[in-house]
Design an enzyme around this catalytic site. Structure first.
Site, PDB file in Angstrom:
ATOM      1  N   HIS A  66       0.873  -1.180   0.000  1.00 41.66           N
ATOM      2  CA  HIS A  66       0.000   0.000   0.000  1.00 41.66           C
ATOM      3  C   HIS A  66       0.910   1.230   0.000  1.00 41.66           C
ATOM      4  CE1 HIS A  66      -2.769   2.968   1.820  1.00 41.66           C
ATOM      5  NE2 HIS A  66      -3.752   2.174   1.449  1.00 41.66           N
ATOM      6  N   ASP A  98       3.022  -4.464   8.039  1.00 42.38           N
ATOM      7  CA  ASP A  98       1.797  -3.677   7.886  1.00 42.38           C
ATOM      8  C   ASP A  98       0.626  -4.656   7.984  1.00 42.38           C
ATOM      9  OD1 ASP A  98      -0.486  -2.535   6.854  1.00 42.38           O
ATOM     10  OD2 ASP A  98       0.457  -1.746   5.051  1.00 42.38           O
ATOM     11  N   GLN A 103      -4.633  -5.093   6.815  1.00 45.25           N
ATOM     12  CA  GLN A 103      -5.657  -5.993   6.258  1.00 45.25           C
ATOM     13  C   GLN A 103      -5.681  -7.350   6.950  1.00 45.25           C
ATOM     14  OE1 GLN A 103      -7.983  -5.122   4.237  1.00 45.25           O
ATOM     15  NE2 GLN A 103      -7.197  -3.139   3.588  1.00 45.25           N
ATOM     16  N   LYS A 115     -10.347  -0.880  10.121  1.00 45.40           N
ATOM     17  CA  LYS A 115     -10.389  -2.056   9.238  1.00 45.40           C
ATOM     18  C   LYS A 115     -10.911  -3.265  10.016  1.00 45.40           C
ATOM     19  CE  LYS A 115      -7.626  -0.016   6.051  1.00 45.40           C
ATOM     20  NZ  LYS A 115      -8.149   0.535   4.817  1.00 45.40           N
ATOM     21  N   CYS A 162      -4.612   2.693  -3.713  1.00 45.30           N
ATOM     22  CA  CYS A 162      -3.346   3.111  -3.095  1.00 45.30           C
ATOM     23  C   CYS A 162      -2.267   2.050  -3.293  1.00 45.30           C
ATOM     24  CB  CYS A 162      -3.513   3.415  -1.602  1.00 45.30           C
ATOM     25  SG  CYS A 162      -4.692   4.699  -1.277  1.00 45.30           S
TER      26      CYS A 162
END
Ligand code: PMP
Length: 404
Positions: free
Chosen positions: A122, A199, A202, A225, A363
């Protein structure tokens, strides 16, 4: 494929989905809906408990301070951090990445060093590294992905050298749904002495997180999220880093002593939380994680597999439509393109039928460039999406293709 995951029953616990039964909400990778317990927690805080932490002497002040500390402890247990002081409340994954890139980068990165990313990151996990690498005279390397949408393991090993000081990698791709093989990649990165940033934006709503088992140095997630509100996120950082790195932001709440020539800072986590924190957000995030703790992830994996086979079969019957990537391990995120209809037109047409998807590059421009397309249409399923949502999406795409 048989599957008994209670998606429809879970959907009834989400007030927005109850209020808008006409929708097939397939945009949870952008932002998820809030669980009823989360909304109740926010309302209760502002109606009955509103106070800031570590400052106020009124009864609500000490209660808020205790609840805020308990939320931190809960998050630490949820992600299996060794200690609650390794949990920093931030605004979002983006803020967590900026924090680490700036503080760690300024301290560690030297000319000739390298930061290794992947082509499926991202933009939030690219730009802060690009900026700090430039400022420190360091290099930025991008590991290629395969046509299937997996990390190219040979390329990863080739680009991982003793110059690599940081490997920053997504746990789950927000475009392809790929679940990256961190169990394999992190030990390889460790062998060259690199630090590892994950990261997890998600991942948080699609599976359990165990930062100690992963062996990463940093892990970031966003509340919105994962059924919590916007404006709250988490940075996990291993204790030695959080203790020794310089603070990212300065202000009230993080100082020990202030004089006009020299100031000292508090220990982590306060050192990393300058200013008045988002107390309601932290408490709400705790409620969301309590809900997530009740999820049977094995059963959810089967549910995702069932949705995937339904999507794959149906898309095969749609002329000129293809799903980007076909990774072995993935969540229920599908980005697709039509060779005739632009992604934005497709998404607009679907929205007229109450089917919420997102169009654009999500993104992730380097990823779209790797697939040779400027944009795609993304349907992201979550815990509250049942097979019927998939059928509605497919019928909707078929209708839109006929329409254009
Ligand atoms: N990383 C990934 C993989 C994401 O999907 C997102 C949000 N789309 C982010 C980082 C940034 O998250 P936020 O906007 O909550 O900071």
């Amino acid at each position: 494929m048989e599957n008994d995951f209670p998606a429809a029953a879970l959907a009834r616990q989400f007030p927005l989905l109850v209020a808008r039964p006409e929708l097939a909400y397939l945009d949870s990778a952008a932002t998820s809906q809030l669980h009823e317990s989360v909304i109740e927690r926010i309302v209760r805080f502002y109606r009955e408990d509103n106070a800031t932490v570590h400052r106020s002497s009124c009864p609500m002040g000490s209660e808020a301070t205790v609840a805020y500390a308990a939320a931190r402890k809960f998050v630490a247990q949820y992600v299996n951090a060794a200690d609650a002081t390794e949990i920093v409340f931030v605004r979002s994954t983006t803020e967590a990445i900026n924090l680490v890139a700036n503080s760690w980068g300024r301290t560690i990165l030297r000319p000739g060093d390298e930061v290794l990313l992947t082509a499926m990151e991202h933009h939030s996990n690219i730009l802060p590294w690009q900026d700090i690498a430039k400022r420190q005279g360091a290099g930025l390397r991008l590991c290629a992905i395969t046509a299937a949408g997996e990390i190219d393991r040979d390329d990863f090993l080739q680009k991982l050298t003793e110059r690599t000081k940081m490997v920053a990698i997504g746990h789950v791709s927000n475009v392809l749904g790929t679940v990256n093989p961190l169990d394999e990649l992190i030990p390889q990165a460790r062998r060259v002495g690199a630090a590892i940033f994950v990261d997890g934006a998600q991942r948080v709503a699609s599976g359990p997180i165990d930062v100690q088992r992963l062996g990463c140095d940093f892990y970031a997630l966003s509340g919105h999220k994962a059924f919590a509100p916007m404006g709250i996120g988490v940075l996990y950082g291993r204790c030695p880093w959080l203790k020794t790195l310089p603070p990212y932001q300065l202000g009230g709440g993080m100082v020990d002593r202030v004089s006009m020539d020299c100031s000292t800072f508090r220990e982590p986590p306060e050192k990393w939380e300058a200013g008045t924190p988002n107390v309601a957000g932290a408490l709400a995030l705790r409620s969301a994680l309590e809900f997530l703790r009740s999820i049977d992830w094995k059963s959810y994996d089967h549910h995702c597999a069932s949705i995937r086979s339904r999507m794959d079969d149906a898309v095969r019957s749609l002329p000129g439509v293809r799903i980007l990537g076909s990774p072995e391990k993935k969540t229920a995120i599908f980005s697709f393109v039509s060779d005739r209809v632009h992604a934005h037109d497709l998404a607009t047409a679907l929205s007229t039928k109450g089917i919420c998807v997102r169009a654009g590059h999500h993104c992730a421009q380097p990823l779209h460039a790797a697939y040779g397309v400027p944009a795609s249409c993304r349907a992201s399923f979550s815990l509250y999406n049942a097979e019927e949502d998939c059928d509605r999406l497919i019928d909707g795409i078929r209708w839109a293709l006929d329409y254009f």
